[in-house]
Scaffold this active site. Structure first.
Site, PDB file in Angstrom:
ATOM      1  N   LYS A 293       2.685   6.713  -0.248  1.00  0.00           N
ATOM      2  CA  LYS A 293       3.963   6.294   0.362  1.00  0.00           C
ATOM      3  C   LYS A 293       4.363   7.278   1.487  1.00  0.00           C
ATOM      4  O   LYS A 293       3.486   7.669   2.249  1.00  0.00           O
ATOM      5  CB  LYS A 293       5.034   6.150  -0.720  1.00  0.00           C
ATOM      6  CG  LYS A 293       4.540   5.240  -1.861  1.00  0.00           C
ATOM      7  CD  LYS A 293       5.591   4.792  -2.806  1.00  0.00           C
ATOM      8  CE  LYS A 293       4.954   3.917  -3.883  1.00  0.00           C
ATOM      9  NZ  LYS A 293       5.912   3.342  -4.809  1.00  0.00           N
TER      10      LYS A 293
ATOM     11  N   ASN B  37      -1.434   5.516  -3.786  1.00  0.00           N
ATOM     12  CA  ASN B  37      -0.502   5.195  -2.696  1.00  0.00           C
ATOM     13  C   ASN B  37       0.484   6.355  -2.523  1.00  0.00           C
ATOM     14  O   ASN B  37       1.398   6.514  -3.320  1.00  0.00           O
ATOM     15  CB  ASN B  37       0.229   3.893  -3.046  1.00  0.00           C
ATOM     16  CG  ASN B  37       1.243   3.495  -1.992  1.00  0.00           C
ATOM     17  OD1 ASN B  37       1.276   4.072  -0.898  1.00  0.00           O
ATOM     18  ND2 ASN B  37       2.069   2.507  -2.315  1.00  0.00           N
TER      19      ASN B  37
ATOM     20  N   GLU C 277       2.102  -5.706  -9.442  1.00  0.00           N
ATOM     21  CA  GLU C 277       3.094  -4.645  -9.600  1.00  0.00           C
ATOM     22  C   GLU C 277       4.464  -5.270  -9.847  1.00  0.00           C
ATOM     23  O   GLU C 277       5.134  -5.699  -8.885  1.00  0.00           O
ATOM     24  CB  GLU C 277       3.174  -3.798  -8.332  1.00  0.00           C
ATOM     25  CG  GLU C 277       1.902  -3.065  -7.979  1.00  0.00           C
ATOM     26  CD  GLU C 277       2.204  -1.870  -7.092  1.00  0.00           C
ATOM     27  OE1 GLU C 277       1.965  -0.743  -7.541  1.00  0.00           O
ATOM     28  OE2 GLU C 277       2.685  -2.052  -5.973  1.00  0.00           O
TER      29      GLU C 277
ATOM     30  N   HIS D 266       3.421  -4.906  -0.101  1.00  0.00           N
ATOM     31  CA  HIS D 266       4.022  -4.014  -1.097  1.00  0.00           C
ATOM     32  C   HIS D 266       5.510  -4.349  -1.236  1.00  0.00           C
ATOM     33  O   HIS D 266       6.172  -4.680  -0.249  1.00  0.00           O
ATOM     34  CB  HIS D 266       3.839  -2.555  -0.679  1.00  0.00           C
ATOM     35  CG  HIS D 266       4.177  -1.594  -1.783  1.00  0.00           C
ATOM     36  ND1 HIS D 266       5.478  -1.259  -2.096  1.00  0.00           N
ATOM     37  CD2 HIS D 266       3.388  -0.944  -2.668  1.00  0.00           C
ATOM     38  CE1 HIS D 266       5.465  -0.425  -3.131  1.00  0.00           C
ATOM     39  NE2 HIS D 266       4.207  -0.216  -3.495  1.00  0.00           N
TER      40      HIS D 266
ATOM     41  N   SER E  23       4.760   2.799 -12.091  1.00  0.00           N
ATOM     42  CA  SER E  23       5.028   3.993 -12.899  1.00  0.00           C
ATOM     43  C   SER E  23       3.868   4.408 -13.809  1.00  0.00           C
ATOM     44  O   SER E  23       4.095   4.959 -14.882  1.00  0.00           O
ATOM     45  CB  SER E  23       6.294   3.794 -13.744  1.00  0.00           C
ATOM     46  OG  SER E  23       7.403   3.546 -12.922  1.00  0.00           O
TER      47      SER E  23
ATOM     48  N   GLU F 203       7.999  -2.546  -1.500  1.00  0.00           N
ATOM     49  CA  GLU F 203       8.887  -1.730  -0.667  1.00  0.00           C
ATOM     50  C   GLU F 203       8.931  -2.247   0.769  1.00  0.00           C
ATOM     51  O   GLU F 203       9.882  -1.970   1.497  1.00  0.00           O
ATOM     52  CB  GLU F 203       8.452  -0.256  -0.738  1.00  0.00           C
ATOM     53  CG  GLU F 203       8.850   0.353  -2.078  1.00  0.00           C
ATOM     54  CD  GLU F 203       7.981   1.511  -2.540  1.00  0.00           C
ATOM     55  OE1 GLU F 203       7.219   2.057  -1.728  1.00  0.00           O
ATOM     56  OE2 GLU F 203       8.076   1.858  -3.734  1.00  0.00           O
TER      57      GLU F 203
ATOM     58  N   GLY G  66       8.221   2.971  -9.626  1.00  0.00           N
ATOM     59  CA  GLY G  66       9.025   4.168  -9.397  1.00  0.00           C
ATOM     60  C   GLY G  66      10.218   4.325 -10.332  1.00  0.00           C
ATOM     61  O   GLY G  66      11.095   5.143 -10.102  1.00  0.00           O
TER      62      GLY G  66
HETATM   63  P1  PGA Z   1       4.744   4.191  -8.753  1.00  0.00           P
HETATM   64  O1  PGA Z   1       4.329   3.341  -7.452  1.00  0.00           O
HETATM   65  O2  PGA Z   1       3.474   4.526  -9.465  1.00  0.00           O
HETATM   66  O3  PGA Z   1       5.445   5.376  -8.230  1.00  0.00           O
HETATM   67  O4  PGA Z   1       5.599   3.290  -9.567  1.00  0.00           O
HETATM   68  C1  PGA Z   1       3.350   2.354  -7.510  1.00  0.00           C
HETATM   69  C2  PGA Z   1       3.318   1.615  -6.202  1.00  0.00           C
HETATM   70  O5  PGA Z   1       4.380   1.318  -5.655  1.00  0.00           O
HETATM   71  O6  PGA Z   1       2.258   1.306  -5.669  1.00  0.00           O
END
Ligand code: PGA
Length: 239
Positions: free
Chosen positions: A10, A8, A158, A86, A199, A88, A164
């Site tokens: 983003k 991903n 997640e 997601h 992460s 976010e 993140g």
């Molecule tokens: P990250 O993101 O690996 O940067 O934590 C994972 C995600 O949000 O899909």
């Protein structure tokens, strides 16, 4: 069975040149790349073995919806999966009702939803992760199953507090929630791939997938933007 690696990107990278390099480095069977919309073309031109994904979709078919992207457009671009729910996007106000509509919308166009579920730090702190994940999952699975569209569903667990942040869930807890997800899906005669995300790096990936895990892959954000990380993860799990 080899794991699925979902990358991903983003709102990254910032240029077509970087996107092309990243796509080339990610191009392996078992990888799905989720570029931001303006870079989907570039990714597609540089992916032969990997699948193409998208990060969001409109609930509408077409029409006057400034800034939105339809399922039909994604279908015609060759997108095979779309990230739905997601954290976010949930943070921007997307709730279960809208998430269900998006999942239905893509599934009606033959595109698989990659449904993200996971609890916040506060919810984990009060031991409510299973309750939250159950609610998020049931809403979508129920609606898809009702229309006979649930077969392509993929789920990513997640924990929001691990995304993140550099924080890692324990493999035991990640597996516990993944097992619960599989159990709920079994009630609908489904056995979706369940990915883990939050992460994950090349140094931590092997904790989550492997012999003793029910997890079928990883959803990787930050690390999927680093060429060396991408290479390490692909070499370890797919080659
Ligand atoms: P990250 O993101 O690996 O940067 O934590 C994972 C995600 O949000 O899909």
């Amino acid at each position: 069975m080899k794991p699925i690696l979902a990358f991903n990107w983003k709102m990254n990278p910032q240029t077509e040149t970087e996107a092309a390099a990243l796509a080339r480095a990610s191009d392996e069977t078992g990888v799905i790349v989720f570029p931001p919309f303006p870079l989907i073309h570039v990714a597609r031109e540089n992916l032969i073995r990997a699948k193409l994904g998208a990060q969001d979709v409109s609930v509408s078919e077409s029409g006057a919806h400034t800034g939105e992207v339809s399922s039909k457009m994604l279908e015609s671009m060759g997108v095979s999966l779309v990230i739905i729910g997601h954290s976010e996007r949930r943070k921007q106000g997307e709730e279960d009702g809208l998430i269900v509509q998006k999942a239905l919308q893509v599934a009606r166009h033959g595109i698989s939803p990659l449904l993200c579920v996971g609890e916040t730090a506060e919810e984990r702190g009060s031991g409510r992760e299973e309750e939250v994940v159950t609610r998020q999952l049931r809403a979508v699975i129920e609606a898809l199953a009702h229309e006979g569209l649930a077969n392509g569903l993929m789920v990513a667990y997640e924990p929001v507090w691990a995304i993140g942040t550099g924080e890692n869930d324990t493999p035991e807890d990640a597996n516990r929630v993944a097992e619960m997800i599989l159990k709920i899906a079994e009630g609908y005669k489904l056995s979706p791939r369940v990915l883990y995300g939050g992460s994950v790096t090349s140094a931590t990936a092997s904790r989550y997938i492997g012999k003793h895990s029910v997890l079928g892959g990883l959803l990787v954000g930050g690390a999927s933007l680093k060429l060396q990380e991408v290479r390490n993860i692909i070499v370890e799990f797919l080659l």
